[in-house]
Design an enzyme around this catalytic site. Structure first.
Site, short mmCIF file in Angstrom:
data_model
loop_
_atom_site.label_atom_id
_atom_site.label_comp_id
_atom_site.label_asym_id
_atom_site.label_seq_id
_atom_site.Cartn_x
_atom_site.Cartn_y
_atom_site.Cartn_z
N HIS A 132 13.87 40.11 24.82
CA HIS A 132 14.32 41.84 24.33
C HIS A 132 13.88 43.15 23.93
CE1 HIS A 132 17.70 43.31 22.01
NE2 HIS A 132 16.83 44.22 21.48
N GLU A 133 12.59 42.90 24.01
CA GLU A 133 12.23 43.86 23.25
C GLU A 133 11.09 44.75 24.70
OE1 GLU A 133 11.91 45.72 20.05
OE2 GLU A 133 13.72 43.56 19.90
N HIS A 136 13.81 46.47 26.23
CA HIS A 136 14.03 48.28 25.68
C HIS A 136 13.27 49.07 26.81
CE1 HIS A 136 17.25 47.63 23.17
NE2 HIS A 136 16.47 46.74 22.31
N GLU A 174 21.67 47.49 23.16
CA GLU A 174 22.02 46.09 22.03
C GLU A 174 22.25 45.29 22.81
OE1 GLU A 174 19.46 45.45 20.05
OE2 GLU A 174 19.38 47.33 19.73
#
Length: 259
Positions: A132-133, A136, A174
């Site tokens: 997930h990070e 980003h 998100e």
């Protein structure tokens, strides 16, 4: 990402315009020129030092591969799959499970995990939140988030301005990072399970919304503050239940933990 950048820049532009208007009225053109120069210098200071401010607020320290070999292995594998440089890794002693990424490019990005996160997640769940990070970073929205965190930290003494800056962070980023991270690992249910654990523990162990920590809350994977008062006003995260539902929909139904 362009839309997010515009939304983040708008409060900063409004604030700068207001300062310049006041300076021109009270100090004349010469005063407005001086204020303009100070604002430009301040922008560069924010650009170069917001990462340090955020990591200092979390009392994070860099960790080596000798200390956390499993963490490095997972990040290296994910970065290779995402065709990204490996980010620098930091660990915060915070008991609340959470994770964030700060930086202005893929080469300068730093991922910070809390001790609470490393303690409660399984290897598959940890892999999912790290993906997930990295999403980003890949989507390049972390640069805008880092800059807005630096700016918000400077005006954290004015809650109204800090809230306006946080409103510039759309909840859609998100959802998009969730989807991209799940596709990277091929295991959306692991991320769904991790989000449930993080949300439950963060609600039981909320952090205090103050200073740079309040300014950086939108960088975290889950809202770290109480849901009422100023903590609730600073929330930029979509409901965890909806994030989980969307992840489960990728597999055609709820995972075992939700049955």
């Amino acid at each position: 990402m362009r839309c997010y950048g515009l939304r983040a820049a708008l409060p900063a532009v409004v604030l700068c315009a207001a300062l310049l208007a006041v300076a021109s009225v009270w100090l004349g053109l010469a005063g407005a020129a001086v204020v303009s120069a100070l604002l430009i210098a301040l922008g560069w200071i924010i650009y170069f030092h917001s990462e340090r401010m955020v990591l200092t607020a979390l009392r994070a320290r860099p960790v080596s591969e000798v200390e956390r070999p499993d963490l490095y292995r997972i990040v290296r594998e994910l970065a290779r799959a995402a065709r990204l440089p490996g980010p620098r890794l930091f660990v915060s002693p915070a008991a609340q499970p959470n994770i964030l990424t700060v930086g202005y490019s893929a080469r300068s990005a730093a991922v910070c995990c809390t001790e609470g996160l490393l303690r409660i997640l399984s290897p598959a769940e940890l892999r999912a939140v790290l993906a997930h990070e990295l999403a980003h970073i890949s989507r390049r929205d972390v640069a805008v988030s880092s800059w807005s965190a630096g700016l918000a930290s400077l005006v954290a003494t004015c809650p109204l301005i800090a809230v306006l800056l946080h409103l510039a962070a759309p909840t859609g980023r998100e959802y998009e990072a969730d989807m991209s991270g799940a596709l990277l690992t091929g295991d959306p249910l692991a991320l769904a399970s991790a989000l449930r654990k993080i949300d439950t523990a963060a609600s039981a162990q909320p952090l205090r919304p103050r200073g740079t920590l309040a300014a950086a809350s939108h960088l975290m994977i889950a809202h770290p503050f109480p849901s009422d008062g100023l903590g609730g006003m600073l929330s930029t995260h979509p409901p965890t239940s909806e994030r989980v539902r969307r992840l489960e929909a990728l597999t055609g139904g709820p995972g075992p933990a939700a049955l």
